[in-house]
Structure formats: C-alpha cells, structure tokens
Design a protein around this motif. Structure first.
Motif, PDB file in Angstrom:
ATOM      1  N   ARG A 193       0.850  -1.193   0.000  1.00  0.00           N
ATOM      2  CA  ARG A 193       0.000   0.000   0.000  1.00  0.00           C
ATOM      3  C   ARG A 193       0.887   1.246   0.000  1.00  0.00           C
ATOM      4  O   ARG A 193       1.864   1.329   0.744  1.00  0.00           O
ATOM      5  N   VAL A 194       0.527   2.217  -0.840  1.00  0.00           N
ATOM      6  CA  VAL A 194       1.223   3.492  -0.887  1.00  0.00           C
ATOM      7  C   VAL A 194       0.331   4.547  -0.234  1.00  0.00           C
ATOM      8  O   VAL A 194      -0.854   4.652  -0.561  1.00  0.00           O
ATOM      9  N   VAL A 195       0.922   5.302   0.688  1.00  0.00           N
ATOM     10  CA  VAL A 195       0.197   6.362   1.390  1.00  0.00           C
ATOM     11  C   VAL A 195       0.806   7.695   0.966  1.00  0.00           C
ATOM     12  O   VAL A 195       1.995   7.943   1.175  1.00  0.00           O
ATOM     13  N   TYR A 196      -0.015   8.533   0.362  1.00  0.00           N
ATOM     14  CA  TYR A 196       0.412   9.827  -0.171  1.00  0.00           C
ATOM     15  C   TYR A 196      -0.238  10.947   0.648  1.00  0.00           C
ATOM     16  O   TYR A 196      -1.414  10.857   1.021  1.00  0.00           O
ATOM     17  N   ALA A 197       0.523  12.019   0.930  1.00  0.00           N
ATOM     18  CA  ALA A 197      -0.029  13.185   1.627  1.00  0.00           C
ATOM     19  C   ALA A 197       0.683  14.433   1.130  1.00  0.00           C
ATOM     20  O   ALA A 197       1.887  14.399   0.825  1.00  0.00           O
ATOM     21  N   ASP A 198      -0.054  15.554   1.040  1.00  0.00           N
ATOM     22  CA  ASP A 198       0.563  16.824   0.664  1.00  0.00           C
ATOM     23  C   ASP A 198      -0.096  17.949   1.450  1.00  0.00           C
ATOM     24  O   ASP A 198      -1.084  17.740   2.163  1.00  0.00           O
ATOM     25  N   THR A 199       0.471  19.140   1.340  1.00  0.00           N
ATOM     26  CA  THR A 199      -0.031  20.309   2.071  1.00  0.00           C
ATOM     27  C   THR A 199      -0.814  21.246   1.166  1.00  0.00           C
ATOM     28  O   THR A 199      -0.988  22.412   1.490  1.00  0.00           O
ATOM     29  N   GLY A 200      -1.269  20.748   0.045  1.00  0.00           N
ATOM     30  CA  GLY A 200      -1.972  21.590  -0.911  1.00  0.00           C
ATOM     31  C   GLY A 200      -3.445  21.763  -0.603  1.00  0.00           C
ATOM     32  O   GLY A 200      -3.962  21.291   0.421  1.00  0.00           O
ATOM     33  N   VAL A 201      -4.123  22.432  -1.517  1.00  0.00           N
ATOM     34  CA  VAL A 201      -5.571  22.643  -1.404  1.00  0.00           C
ATOM     35  C   VAL A 201      -6.273  21.291  -1.453  1.00  0.00           C
ATOM     36  O   VAL A 201      -5.938  20.429  -2.263  1.00  0.00           O
ATOM     37  N   GLY A 202      -7.256  21.107  -0.580  1.00  0.00           N
ATOM     38  CA  GLY A 202      -7.911  19.810  -0.452  1.00  0.00           C
ATOM     39  C   GLY A 202      -8.720  19.405  -1.672  1.00  0.00           C
ATOM     40  O   GLY A 202      -9.016  20.212  -2.555  1.00  0.00           O
ATOM     41  N   PHE A 203      -9.080  18.129  -1.702  1.00  0.00           N
ATOM     42  CA  PHE A 203      -9.951  17.616  -2.757  1.00  0.00           C
ATOM     43  C   PHE A 203     -11.336  18.238  -2.631  1.00  0.00           C
ATOM     44  O   PHE A 203     -11.785  18.602  -1.533  1.00  0.00           O
TER      45      PHE A 203
END
Length: 358
Positions: free
Chosen positions: A283-293
């Motif tokens: 499983r790949v877990v991705y996270a960022d600090t950008g504008v939400g979905f």
C-alpha cells in the motif's frame, strides 16, 4: 510467505507434456519447487538443475527476467496467465508457450503456481502474427503515453521562464504585462489539456508489468519532470519494491501534477510512504499540504458519479488501481489542510530500511 511443496510432484512424471510448479522460498522469491520428466527433457537438464532456482537464475538476466515477472505477477494477483516467450538454455534458443494456474489453500491464499509449457515451431510463430501485432500496438500505445508525458515538462519550463522574465522587468508596460499574461495563460491551458489527455491515455493503455525499483528514485524523477526548478519539497521513503513500476509512476505523476497545478503560488510539501499489506501486495500512502480535494470527489469516489474538477486525473488513478484488484481512497486532512490518498498494488516490498530520502 513460506515455501510450499506440491503434494504429488512425482505423479507429474506421468504427464507427457512439460509441467512445473512454482512456490516461494524464505526470501519471498518465486522459485521452481518441482518439475516433471518432460520438462527436464525439454531443457535437457536434471531436476536438480531446475528446482530451487528462479527463472532469472535458470535462463539468465536477459531471458529470465521477463519470465520471472510473469511468475511474480501470477503469484501476486492470483489470476491465470498465458504467454509466449523466447528463452535460451545452455545456448539453445527456445520459443515457449506457457500457461500458469494459481493454486490456493483453504483460506484462499495463493500458495503455488502450476505451469504447463510447450515448445512452439517457427511455423506456429508465423501463424501467430495477429497476436504479435496486437502486442506491438499495446507497446506503441504505452510509448505514446510516456512520450506525451515528456511534453509537459517543456511547457512547465516555459511557464517558469516567462515568470522569471516578468519579474526581471522593474516597471513593465501595459503591453508587456498583456503579453506575459497571454503567454502564461497559453502555457497553462496547453499543459492542462496535455495533462488530461495523457493521463486518460496512460490509464487506458498501460499493461501490467513487474520490475524491481526504488520508490524514492521514482518519486524524485517524477517530481523533477514536473517541478524542474525544485520549488516544492518531497519526502519519499527509500524502499525497494518489486511490482508495477509504470503504474505507480503514472499515479504519482498525476498526484504531483495536480497539487502543483492547484497551488501555483505556494510551495507544497509531499510525503510518500509504502507499507507491505501482504506477501503479494503493498500500500502506498500519499499526503501533501496543498488545497484539499473537492467534496464531490470525496463523496463520490466509490461510485459511477466520480466527478472531478481537475479533469480525468483521479478517475484515471482509480482505473489503474481497480484493474489491478487494488483499493483506492482519497480524503482531506483536518486542521491546516492538505490532501491524502491511499492505494494498493500487487507486488512485494523487497527491503524495508528505516531511512527517508528528501
């Protein structure tokens, strides 16, 4: 996963066609755990020459790696497979047609692969030209998709150069400002159109293909192609994987592209983590600090009304994952904001060092 021996391996000697059995060893490598007499005769080898070895060890790097990839794919996905492939053994070229059938235990886990193979004549290979043509078309589609990906980087570079030029002029005239704005809008529109088309084409044409690769290296290469000036930060774990490299690359490229596009004036941080789900899936877990979905995307991510404000992006990711019997989920972080995504793919985590590469 531990190695499992086929319970009636000697009975296979009664079968006149070449038959082999695959399992896994203590290092989770897919190896030959049994072969019948006909298979030994085909290769002009003894059982001791074959049993306990991987396809790479048996046929060499050039011929054995594609065969080994098929073995791992069948073990990871649990799906039957049939393929034609050319190998060489002891300097003798062989054109083989092989069929793989996964064998499961009572819990439904794949424990062995039963394979049958037969040598094809050159006449058969010629009659199979339609199949070969289909393979060529598939490869051409993948090439076009990958080549089109590279078209986006020059547009990004062009946009960056225009930005630098506009900042280098102390007091631009109204005409200069208009031309800069026109160039920026043209570049952004072109990028968005290419991005949508390429993402859709890639999701439609990419085939299942297993390879050994480093997650951190893939992540850095993808980000540099989208962010040539290195304005954003990536923290990606140093993990060696054996799996569908092209599929993972396309997914990360889409996620990176979206967060950069939607946060044009902000520096964003991205984190990518991988964890083994089982011996045959990670499983790949991705996270960022950008504008939400968008809320619509989140609320409809599991149904046919998966509407995207950013084009084909997320739906293409979901298509790639679902076709590989994986799970895909998106969401927004609470507090300071940001996005996160989780998706699973068939494959193995080969190494798991406690080290992160920034």
């Amino acid at each position: 996963m531990t190695m499992h021996n086929f319970p009636a391996i000697d009975v296979l000697d009664c079968v006149q066609s070449p038959v082999f059995v695959l399992g896994t060893n203590h290092a989770n490598r897919v190896i030959y755990t049994g072969v019948n007499r006909a298979a030994c005769e085909l290769l002009s080898a003894s059982k001791d020459d074959i049993v306990g070895k991987t396809a790479v060890s048996l046929f060499g790097e050039e011929h054995g790696k594609p065969v080994y990839g098929r073995h791992v794919m069948a073990m990871c996905t649990g799906l039957p497979a049939a393929y034609d492939i050319a190998v060489a053994f002891s300097g003798r070229p062989l054109l083989l047609h092989t069929q793989l059938m996964p064998l499961r235990n009572r819990e439904g886990d794949v424990v062995n692969i039963l394979g049958t193979t037969q040598q094809m004549s050159s006449a058969y290979a010629q009659r199979d030209s339609q199949y070969q043509s289909h393979c060529v078309l598939d490869e051409a589609e993948q090439f076009i998709a990958l080549a089109a990906h590279d078209l986006r980087a020059p547009i990004r570079n062009f946009t960056s150069i225009v930005d630098m030029l506009s900042e280098s002029v102390d007091e631009p005239s109204a005409e200069q400002r208009s031309l800069v704005s026109l160039a920026q809008n043209l570049a952004e529109t072109s990028y968005d159109n290419i991005d949508d088309i390429v993402t859709y084409a890639a999701a439609s044409s990419v085939n299942h293909s297993f390879d050994e690769f480093n997650l951190a290296e893939v992540g850095r290469a993808v980000l540099v192609s989208i962010d040539p000036l290195c304005q954003h930060h990536l923290s990606c774990e140093d993990r060696w994987l054996y799996g569908d490299k092209l599929a993972l690359e396309l997914i990360l490229r889409t996620l990176f592209s979206q967060v950069i596009k939607n946060n044009a004036s902000t520096t964003v941080s991205v984190q990518v983590h991988v964890e083994p789900v089982s011996d045959t899936r990670f499983r790949v877990v991705y996270a960022d600090t950008g504008v939400g979905f968008d809320d619509v995307d989140i609320n409809h991510q599991n149904d046919t009304e998966f509407i995207l404000k950013g084009g084909y992006g997320l739906s293409s990711i979901r298509r790639i994952v679902v076709e590989r019997n994986g799970e895909f989920a998106i969401g927004n972080a609470q507090g300071d904001g940001g996005r996160h995504a989780r998706f699973s793919l068939p494959g193995q985590v080969l190494f798991y060092p406690e080290q992160a590469v920034g």
